[in-house]
Write a protein that holds these residues in place. Structure first.
Motif, short mmCIF file in Angstrom:
data_model
loop_
_atom_site.label_atom_id
_atom_site.label_comp_id
_atom_site.label_asym_id
_atom_site.label_seq_id
_atom_site.Cartn_x
_atom_site.Cartn_y
_atom_site.Cartn_z
N ALA A 166 -0.43 -87.86 48.71
CA ALA A 166 0.96 -87.66 49.29
C ALA A 166 1.87 -88.80 49.18
N VAL A 167 1.51 -89.95 49.08
CA VAL A 167 2.44 -91.12 48.80
C VAL A 167 2.84 -90.94 47.35
N LEU A 168 2.16 -90.95 46.45
CA LEU A 168 2.60 -91.04 45.21
C LEU A 168 3.62 -89.71 45.00
N ARG A 169 3.12 -88.64 45.50
CA ARG A 169 3.91 -87.47 45.21
C ARG A 169 5.68 -87.66 45.97
N PHE A 170 5.72 -88.30 46.95
CA PHE A 170 6.71 -88.89 47.64
C PHE A 170 7.73 -89.73 46.67
N PHE A 171 7.09 -90.72 46.36
CA PHE A 171 7.68 -91.68 45.61
C PHE A 171 7.99 -90.94 44.25
N ARG A 172 7.33 -90.11 43.57
CA ARG A 172 7.69 -89.43 42.41
C ARG A 172 8.92 -88.53 42.52
N PHE A 173 8.81 -87.96 43.56
CA PHE A 173 9.95 -86.88 43.96
C PHE A 173 11.19 -87.86 43.98
N CYS A 174 11.26 -88.76 44.87
CA CYS A 174 12.41 -89.74 44.93
C CYS A 174 12.90 -90.46 43.56
N GLY A 175 11.94 -90.82 42.67
CA GLY A 175 12.41 -91.15 41.44
C GLY A 175 12.83 -90.00 40.54
N LYS A 176 12.22 -88.82 40.66
CA LYS A 176 12.75 -87.45 39.89
C LYS A 176 14.27 -87.22 40.30
N HIS A 177 14.45 -87.50 41.49
CA HIS A 177 15.93 -86.98 42.02
C HIS A 177 16.72 -88.30 42.55
N SER A 178 16.68 -89.27 41.87
CA SER A 178 17.22 -90.50 42.09
C SER A 178 18.74 -90.50 42.20
N LEU A 179 19.36 -89.83 41.11
CA LEU A 179 20.72 -89.65 41.29
C LEU A 179 21.13 -88.64 42.48
N VAL A 180 20.75 -87.75 42.86
CA VAL A 180 21.17 -86.83 43.79
C VAL A 180 21.03 -87.91 45.11
N ILE A 181 19.86 -88.44 45.33
CA ILE A 181 19.48 -89.27 46.59
C ILE A 181 20.66 -90.42 46.58
N TYR A 182 20.87 -91.22 45.31
CA TYR A 182 21.80 -92.24 45.50
C TYR A 182 23.04 -91.53 46.06
N LEU A 183 23.47 -90.48 45.32
CA LEU A 183 24.82 -90.06 45.78
C LEU A 183 25.00 -89.61 47.41
N ALA A 184 23.94 -89.09 47.82
CA ALA A 184 23.72 -88.47 49.17
C ALA A 184 23.46 -89.56 50.19
N HIS A 185 22.75 -90.74 49.95
CA HIS A 185 22.29 -91.44 51.13
C HIS A 185 23.47 -92.18 51.69
#
Length: 236
Positions: free
Chosen positions: A204-223
């Protein structure tokens, strides 16, 4: 070959950790700026705030050697940076949040780096490392120089008369770190495969970090909008 097999999990994981660390840094800024909360932070926090982006830029440099269409991706990233500029200008000039403008932030810098990389991609690995080191040194030297014009701040030269932004990442030394990352991509990741293939990446931990890394641009724009609204709602 599927997209899952093409992606290198440790790079997504590290990028996810970087983006989450950035959210933590911005959270403390919002609590201070919008919430009026005075915080005493340890010295390591300021070190991470000042230099934590280096790992993110290195990873971006590695990834540019593993994918295609670097210039097109750079245009998208730079365009996202311009969007942030327009939003922060609106917040500054219309809503009255002073010193919120981001003229040349990390997305502007990374977009330029991606667009420039095709000019350097055919160089041997050692040349990328040498140029990267030279550009890093040049960037640190630029910090000691004051120029008489106001428009050179994107490359790192400032006049001292113009506010360069609350999130400022000039091309130098940024492009230097990016080229060092490209050097690592061409050497350490020359096979375009994970260096740790036996790690169970489905926990679960790695999957969460991988998800955040894969979608880093969207997260950056939204956070930041989310953080700002929550801070104003609870502490404003």
């Amino acid at each position: 070959m599927t997209e899952q097999k093409q992606r290198i999990w440790e790079l997504d994981t590290l990028r996810g950790i970087c983006i989450l660390g950035m959210i933590v840094v911005h959270s403390f800024f919002d609590l201070s700026y919008f919430g009026g909360i005075s915080l005493t932070l340890p010295s390591w926090f300021f070190f991470i705030r000042q230099y934590g982006h280096v790992l993110f830029v290195l990873i971006s440099g590695i990834c540019v050697t593993l994918a295609s269409r670097s210039f097109q991706r750079g245009v998208v990233v730079f365009g996202a940076g311009l969007l942030i500029t327009y939003v922060t200008m609106f917040m500054d000039q219309i809503l009255g949040f002073s010193d919120m403008r981001i003229w040349f932030g990390i997305l502007h810098m990374l977009g330029i780096c991606m667009m420039l990389y095709p000019l350097f991609k055919r160089l041997p690995s050692w040349a990328l490392a040498l140029l990267g080191a030279a550009f890093i040194a040049l960037g640190f030297w630029f910090e000691t120089v004051t120029v008489s014009v106001d428009f050179l701040f994107p490359i790192g030269l400032r006049s001292g008369r113009v506010f360069t932004g609350s999130d400022y990442f000039p091309i130098f030394p940024g492009f230097g770190w990016f080229l060092v990352g490209a050097f690592l991509g061409k050497t350490v990741y020359r096979r375009k495969q994970s260096l740790l293939p036996r790690v169970n990446t489905e926990n679960a931990v790695l999957r969460f970090f991988r998800f955040c890394g894969k979608h880093s641009l969207v997260i950056y724009l939204a956070h930041q909008p989310v953080l700002t609204v929550l801070t104003l709602l609870f502490f404003g």
